[in-house]
Design a protein around this motif. Structure first.
Motif, PDB file in Angstrom:
ATOM      1  N   PRO A  46      68.001  36.128  38.308  1.00 55.59           N
ATOM      2  CA  PRO A  46      66.886  36.633  37.559  1.00 55.59           C
ATOM      3  C   PRO A  46      65.796  35.481  37.101  1.00 55.59           C
ATOM      4  CG  PRO A  46      68.577  36.742  36.059  1.00 55.59           C
ATOM      5  CD  PRO A  46      69.311  36.228  37.250  1.00 55.59           C
ATOM      6  N   PRO A  47      64.720  35.585  37.241  1.00 56.72           N
ATOM      7  CA  PRO A  47      63.614  34.328  36.895  1.00 56.72           C
ATOM      8  C   PRO A  47      63.666  34.073  35.296  1.00 56.72           C
ATOM      9  CG  PRO A  47      62.509  36.344  36.993  1.00 56.72           C
ATOM     10  CD  PRO A  47      64.009  36.743  37.443  1.00 56.72           C
ATOM     11  N   SER A  48      63.651  32.774  35.196  1.00 55.81           N
ATOM     12  CA  SER A  48      63.585  32.111  33.849  1.00 55.81           C
ATOM     13  C   SER A  48      62.187  32.531  33.095  1.00 55.81           C
ATOM     14  CB  SER A  48      63.461  30.572  33.969  1.00 55.81           C
ATOM     15  OG  SER A  48      62.196  30.154  34.401  1.00 55.81           O
ATOM     16  N   GLU A  49      62.175  32.610  31.739  1.00 61.08           N
ATOM     17  CA  GLU A  49      61.050  32.874  31.107  1.00 61.08           C
ATOM     18  C   GLU A  49      59.779  31.945  31.650  1.00 61.08           C
ATOM     19  OE1 GLU A  49      60.291  35.628  29.116  1.00 61.08           O
ATOM     20  OE2 GLU A  49      62.156  36.101  29.684  1.00 61.08           O
TER      21      GLU A  49
ATOM     22  N   LEU B  95      54.030  32.953  36.879  1.00 63.30           N
ATOM     23  CA  LEU B  95      53.795  34.214  37.547  1.00 63.30           C
ATOM     24  C   LEU B  95      52.586  35.151  36.935  1.00 63.30           C
ATOM     25  CD1 LEU B  95      53.800  35.758  40.489  1.00 63.30           C
ATOM     26  CD2 LEU B  95      55.915  36.966  39.620  1.00 63.30           C
ATOM     27  N   SER B  96      52.970  35.492  35.659  1.00 65.59           N
ATOM     28  CA  SER B  96      51.956  36.086  34.844  1.00 65.59           C
ATOM     29  C   SER B  96      50.714  35.538  34.851  1.00 65.59           C
ATOM     30  CB  SER B  96      52.503  36.445  33.431  1.00 65.59           C
ATOM     31  OG  SER B  96      53.505  37.132  33.554  1.00 65.59           O
ATOM     32  N   SER B  97      50.614  34.037  34.624  1.00 65.34           N
ATOM     33  CA  SER B  97      49.123  33.563  34.594  1.00 65.34           C
ATOM     34  C   SER B  97      48.622  33.349  35.869  1.00 65.34           C
ATOM     35  CB  SER B  97      49.478  31.841  34.104  1.00 65.34           C
ATOM     36  OG  SER B  97      50.339  31.152  35.023  1.00 65.34           O
TER      37      SER B  97
ATOM     38  N   ASN C  18      59.034  41.956  41.338  1.00 64.75           N
ATOM     39  CA  ASN C  18      58.130  41.851  40.481  1.00 64.75           C
ATOM     40  C   ASN C  18      58.365  41.426  39.100  1.00 64.75           C
ATOM     41  OD1 ASN C  18      59.291  44.015  39.209  1.00 64.75           O
ATOM     42  ND2 ASN C  18      57.862  45.721  39.799  1.00 64.75           N
ATOM     43  N   LEU C  19      57.259  41.378  38.258  1.00 65.92           N
ATOM     44  CA  LEU C  19      57.885  40.619  36.853  1.00 65.92           C
ATOM     45  C   LEU C  19      58.896  41.530  36.298  1.00 65.92           C
ATOM     46  CD1 LEU C  19      54.169  39.500  35.951  1.00 65.92           C
ATOM     47  CD2 LEU C  19      56.230  37.986  35.906  1.00 65.92           C
TER      48      LEU C  19
END
Length: 184
Positions: free
Chosen positions: A25-28, A34-36, A133-134
């Motif tokens: 799973p992706p790190s914070e 990605l959100s930015s 996805n996120l």
């Protein structure tokens, strides 16, 4: 919030690297990056925010464009029917594509390329993309038209390919045989 200051320009070595897979799973930190990317694309299409912060409007952005050589893209684009395709994806892959080609009649642009580069960019008319996805869910998206072109442009960034690499150097504005011209 990302601004044009965060976007690296043509000639920067990161734009020519093949980006690394994002470990799942992706790190914070990766989720935040990605959100930015998605936030930038959405903000850049809002006239008020874009003019306040000097954002060039875009419909897609890839992590290498902010000097992060990881496989992440964000796309926020509507198709010819007004359907919105808004995605932030880790490790996107084109898993199938049409034989038929398409290209944007106006040519393509890029937030990492400051000048206009005229020419038609051959793309697949239809593609299927898989990515995470996120929320950590695998998504599978079938695309055609402008959204398909946008996803191909952003995924190319993950492989160190710039849109102008694909333009016919001899005859950049010669219509592509058998391809559908897409209006933007």
């Amino acid at each position: 919030m990302l601004t044009m200051e965060d976007i690296i320009r043509d000639g920067h070595p990161t734009l020519r690297k093949v980006a690394a897979e994002v470990v799942m799973p992706p790190s914070e930190e990766d989720k935040q990056i990605l959100s930015s990317l998605l936030e930038y694309v959405i903000n850049s299409q809002n006239n008020e925010i874009a003019s306040k912060y000097g954002l060039r409007p875009g419909i897609g952005l890839a992590a290498p464009q902010i000097n992060v050589s990881k496989r992440m893209i964000a796309v926020h684009v509507t198709d010819e029917k007004g359907v919105l395709y808004s995605y932030a994806l880790f490790n996107p892959k084109i898993v199938s594509h049409s034989v038929e080609k398409a290209y944007l009649q106006t040519g393509e642009g890029c937030l990492s390329v400051d000048e206009a580069i005229p020419g038609f960019v051959p793309r697949y008319a239809r593609i299927t993309v898989k990515g995470i996805n996120l929320n950590g869910e695998e998504v599978k998206i079938r695309l055609k038209g402008l959204p398909a072109i946008c996803f191909q442009h952003e995924i190319d960034h993950l492989n160190g390919v710039m849109f102008y690499d694909l333009i016919d150097k001899q005859e950049p504005l010669r219509p592509i045989d058998g391809a559908t011209a897409i209006e933007r």
